[in-house]
Design a protein around this motif. Structure first.
Motif, PDB file in Angstrom:
ATOM      1  N   LYS A  27       5.187   1.559   8.262  1.00 16.13           N
ATOM      2  CA  LYS A  27       4.181   1.312   7.581  1.00 16.13           C
ATOM      3  C   LYS A  27       4.314   0.742   6.394  1.00 16.13           C
ATOM      4  CE  LYS A  27       1.652   5.483   9.457  1.00 16.13           C
ATOM      5  NZ  LYS A  27       2.676   6.217   9.602  1.00 16.13           N
ATOM      6  N   LYS A  28       5.587   0.166   6.199  1.00 21.30           N
ATOM      7  CA  LYS A  28       6.019  -0.326   5.008  1.00 21.30           C
ATOM      8  C   LYS A  28       5.239  -1.698   4.550  1.00 21.30           C
ATOM      9  CE  LYS A  28      10.316   2.030   4.436  1.00 21.30           C
ATOM     10  NZ  LYS A  28      10.267   2.900   5.753  1.00 21.30           N
ATOM     11  N   GLU A  29       4.660  -2.337   5.407  1.00 24.32           N
ATOM     12  CA  GLU A  29       3.828  -3.695   5.251  1.00 24.32           C
ATOM     13  C   GLU A  29       2.467  -3.452   4.546  1.00 24.32           C
ATOM     14  OE1 GLU A  29       4.132  -5.707   8.826  1.00 24.32           O
ATOM     15  OE2 GLU A  29       6.157  -6.042   8.905  1.00 24.32           O
ATOM     16  N   ARG A  30       2.205  -2.273   4.508  1.00 25.79           N
ATOM     17  CA  ARG A  30       1.020  -1.839   3.951  1.00 25.79           C
ATOM     18  C   ARG A  30       1.038  -1.990   2.378  1.00 25.79           C
ATOM     19  NH1 ARG A  30      -1.403   3.338   7.111  1.00 25.79           N
ATOM     20  NH2 ARG A  30      -1.020   2.681   9.301  1.00 25.79           N
ATOM     21  N   PRO A  31       0.038  -2.728   1.742  1.00 19.98           N
ATOM     22  CA  PRO A  31       0.348  -2.754   0.301  1.00 19.98           C
ATOM     23  C   PRO A  31       0.222  -1.262  -0.287  1.00 19.98           C
ATOM     24  CG  PRO A  31      -1.465  -4.152   1.174  1.00 19.98           C
ATOM     25  CD  PRO A  31      -0.864  -3.448   2.324  1.00 19.98           C
ATOM     26  N   ARG A  34       3.506   0.443   0.046  1.00 19.90           N
ATOM     27  CA  ARG A  34       4.722  -0.365  -0.821  1.00 19.90           C
ATOM     28  C   ARG A  34       4.901   0.126  -2.191  1.00 19.90           C
ATOM     29  NH1 ARG A  34       7.556  -4.572   1.388  1.00 19.90           N
ATOM     30  NH2 ARG A  34       7.805  -5.223  -0.830  1.00 19.90           N
ATOM     31  N   ARG A  35       3.511   0.283  -2.797  1.00 21.66           N
ATOM     32  CA  ARG A  35       3.120   0.986  -3.927  1.00 21.66           C
ATOM     33  C   ARG A  35       3.769   2.173  -4.249  1.00 21.66           C
ATOM     34  NH1 ARG A  35      -1.381  -2.445  -3.690  1.00 21.66           N
ATOM     35  NH2 ARG A  35      -2.638  -0.623  -3.146  1.00 21.66           N
ATOM     36  N   LEU A  36       3.838   3.075  -3.262  1.00 20.07           N
ATOM     37  CA  LEU A  36       4.043   4.281  -3.423  1.00 20.07           C
ATOM     38  C   LEU A  36       5.740   4.354  -3.456  1.00 20.07           C
ATOM     39  CD1 LEU A  36       1.928   6.129  -0.598  1.00 20.07           C
ATOM     40  CD2 LEU A  36       2.147   6.886  -3.158  1.00 20.07           C
ATOM     41  N   ASP A  41       8.747   7.591  -8.453  1.00 21.37           N
ATOM     42  CA  ASP A  41       8.773   8.757  -9.722  1.00 21.37           C
ATOM     43  C   ASP A  41       7.396   9.077  -9.933  1.00 21.37           C
ATOM     44  OD1 ASP A  41      11.427   9.074  -9.579  1.00 21.37           O
ATOM     45  OD2 ASP A  41      11.811   7.672 -11.239  1.00 21.37           O
ATOM     46  N   LYS A  42       6.450   7.862 -10.190  1.00 25.44           N
ATOM     47  CA  LYS A  42       5.078   8.225 -10.418  1.00 25.44           C
ATOM     48  C   LYS A  42       4.401   8.706  -9.067  1.00 25.44           C
ATOM     49  CE  LYS A  42       4.563   4.990 -14.390  1.00 25.44           C
ATOM     50  NZ  LYS A  42       3.715   3.981 -14.829  1.00 25.44           N
TER      51      LYS A  42
END
Length: 385
Positions: A27-31, A34-36, A41-42
């Motif tokens: 699922k790493k191609e989902r924006p 990727r933000r996660l 840390d956040k």
């Protein structure tokens, strides 16, 4: 009954990180994913706040939209509910964390031949056991009871499932996390209307909760009813016996048991004579259609619908100039079905004449290397930041 305590104490940085790693696979191609990952840390801070809000009651159960798909060769309509996976609603992250902690409980006492959605117990695991049993009991496997539970996932009684969790888990805070997931299961919107359901298809937790819900049912059939051979794949069950009368009594008992947990069999259940080769050297009786395979007394082949889909995909790929990773993976998955069954001639004529195995494997390899490189870059950025 063994009870499980201090489950909240198991939630640490390693468990949280592993839950995200497993949950974000493919699922790493989902924006949003990727933000996660890039702002880890956040993301963890937001995830911990999400859990705190559930425990304090600030975060209410979520309502989802669904996607209707036409599944399989028969185009059966299914409602797929996709959980949220964003920084503000890290719901799917929570699903993986809960299952990671509960997996030892789910696996303890699980029937050995419950063969759906369990690590290392897929359809090929079940196929090997069923084939071996037929071979070792040649001539004794005479009759088959085949049935499936009507709308199983939709009809799981959430109140009964909650009570089972209360009996097994003595950790009130962790129960709140489980009940949040279950309560988020009970509603979705479609065309502006709210619909109720049991365990939705699309939640990672559903397959685990469903198998655990039916665990006493599995042991009841095998131990209380004394089934000679019993196997369950999701909501499909197969029981083999040398005695037809015994299977009829067993069917009545199964129907009565399911009523106690608000479930029922589909009316198309069958008791039939299993395939055998007579003195005329011809096949009599019927094969077992189970887990996508057709089991005969002396061989195993592929279900017709799967065979047709594989052939159609191979024919389409032959005409394409560029084959995507998704289609290459699908085709290689179908090839696995052919390799595990006695369908050599069909594979050679319908599949090998249309696709190149090595070419498909190369497409998949290139894609996997790109994903690995991307993960490596993201890990380096995380360490540097």
């Amino acid at each position: 009954m063994k009870t499980w305590k201090h489950l909240m104490a198991q939630i640490d940085d390693c468990v949280i990180e592993e839950a995200l790693r497993v949950g974000s696979k493919r699922k790493k191609e989902r924006p949003a994913i990727r933000r996660l990952i890039n702002d880890y840390d956040k993301s963890v801070t937001s995830f911990n706040q999400f859990i705190d809000d559930i425990l304090t009651g600030k975060q209410k159960p979520l309502v989802h939209r669904v996607k209707e798909i036409n599944d399989g060769f028969k185009l059966k309509k299914r409602m797929i509910m996709q959980p949220y996976f964003t920084k503000s609603k890290p719901e799917q992250w929570l699903h993986h964390l809960v299952i990671q902690i509960l997996q030892p409980m789910f696996m303890k006492g699980m029937y050995e031949f419950s063969c759906s959605s369990v690590p290392n117990r897929g359809m090929h695991y079940g196929k090997k056991y069923l084939e071996r049993y037929i071979k070792e009991h040649k001539g004794k496997v005479r009759y088959v009871l085949k049935a499936d539970i009507r709308h199983f996932y939709d009809n799981v009684n959430i109140d009964i499932l909650k009570e089972r969790f209360r009996q097994s888990i003595k950790d009130d805070d962790f129960l709140k996390l489980i009940f949040f997931i279950l309560d988020s299961n009970t509603g979705y919107t479609k065309d502006g209307k709210l619909y109720k359901t049991g365990l939705p298809i699309g939640f990672y937790t559903s397959q685990w909760f469903a198998n655990w819900f039916l665990q006493p049912f599995d042991h009841y059939i095998k131990e209380n009813l004394g089934a000679e051979f019993y196997m369950r794949y999701a909501d499909d069950i197969v029981v083999l016996s040398s005695n037809k009368r015994k299977l009829r009594k067993m069917l009545t008992a199964i129907q009565a048991y399911l009523k106690t947990i608000d479930l029922e069999l589909k009316p198309n259940y069958q008791i039939f004579q299993f395939d055998y080769v007579g003195t005329d050297e011809q096949h009599h009786g019927r094969f077992i259609d189970f887990m996508g395979f057709k089991f005969y007394s002396n061989r195993t082949t592929i279900r017709k619908s799967i065979f047709i889909r594989a052939c159609r995909l191979a024919a389409r790929l032959r005409k394409k100039l560029m084959i995507s990773w998704y289609n290459a993976s699908r085709m290689m998955s179908y090839i696995g079905w052919f390799l595990k069954t006695k369908t050599y001639l069909a594979k050679k004529e319908k599949i090998e004449s249309n696709v190149n195995y090595k070419g498909l494997a190369k497409i998949i390899s290139i894609h996997d290397k790109k994903v690995a490189k991307l993960c490596k870059q993201e890990n380096e950025l995380k360490k540097a930041g």
